[in-house]
Design a protein around this motif. Structure first.
Motif: not given
Length: 280
Positions: A103, A106, A108, A130-131, A133-135, A137-138, A173
């Motif tokens: 994490r 980053r 993800w 959470f992961l 969502r972050e993945s 977006s990345d 998303h």
């Protein structure tokens, strides 16, 4: 430099004389620190890698020695061998620390892969949302970058990740990152025709929204026909609507209105006057 060579000679001496691996690891660590200070990053990483792997060997031999484990992870990370550090932690059952490393860096997708391992404790699954969502977006940011030579693979990864989300998060998303066509396809696939029509209406595509409600939808109800008729009428009165298009739209609105009346009549025959499908 000569100073780095001294550390290397010391490590070789320790090995020849049968000194403990701990001494060798410490010597290699000191060499890595010194090489970094004088700007020789390649040599520094090589020494940290050697020290990390040596500390890791010691950690496996002595699982209760938390200090050696800590040094092994720190050296491997300094050497750029984060994956090796993660595997070491996982092998000792320290999944939470391994997940934190990923994490913090980053990574993800690798963090998500860790959650999918059968030996990962269930308590860590709370981080999955959470992961994801972050993945997503990345990958979306990378897919939108015109300078990225791997935009297609970033897009494919984004679509794959949002497909693992809840329906609500997936829709959010896709919409946030501008993938409206993909969102429409998902909504249609799920039978969420009203949501799809709302999305089309937001883009001032009233005719397409009406078609979604009453043509794409295999079982439109009375409310669908009423809403679609209103959408077509709203389109017909727009200033930029040509006379020919206006007449065509009014004909379509009349057709939908009649289809709605037929549906109402059919419901009355089957259920009785004033009773809607699914009603009491």
């Amino acid at each position: 430099s000569r100073s780095v060579e001294i550390y290397l000679e010391a490590a070789e001496h320790f090995m020849r004389t049968g000194n403990s691996e701990l001494s060798i690891a410490r010597c290699s660590f000191s060499a890595g620190v010194h090489a970094g200070k004088i700007g020789d990053l390649k040599t520094s990483r090589a020494f940290f890698d050697f020290a990390g792997n040596t500390f890791a060997w010691l950690a496996r031999a002595d699982p209760e020695n938390g200090e050696v484990m800590k040094r092994a992870v720190a050296c491997l990370c300094k050497a750029g061998s984060l994956s090796a550090a993660v595997e070491l932690l996982v092998s000792r059952g320290r999944h939470s620390q391994a997940l934190k490393l990923l994490r913090d860096d980053r990574r993800w997708d690798e963090a998500l892969q860790l959650l999918d391992r059968p030996d990962t404790p269930d308590i860590l699954m709370t981080q999955r949302k959470f992961l994801l969502r972050e993945s997503a977006s990345d990958h979306a940011v990378k897919a939108a970058n015109t300078q990225n030579p791997n935009r297609q693979s970033s897009y494919d990864a984004f679509i794959r990740v949002v497909g693992l989300m809840s329906a609500e998060d997936e829709e959010q998303h896709l919409l946030t990152h501008g993938y409206k066509q993909e969102l429409l396809a998902r909504l249609e696939q799920r039978g969420s025709y009203a949501k799809a029509a709302k999305l089309l209406f937001a883009d001032k595509k009233c005719v397409e929204a009406a078609e979604m409600l009453c043509d794409t939808n295999p079982n439109p109800g009375v409310e669908d026909f009423e809403h679609a008729t209103e959408l077509l009428l709203a389109h017909a009165v727009r200033e930029d609507c040509s006379k020919e298009a206006r007449l065509k739209t009014l004909v379509q609105a009349r057709q939908l209105f009649d289809r709605g009346k037929d549906t109402t009549r059919d419901n009355d025959c089957v259920l009785g006057p004033g009773v809607t499908p699914g009603g009491p």
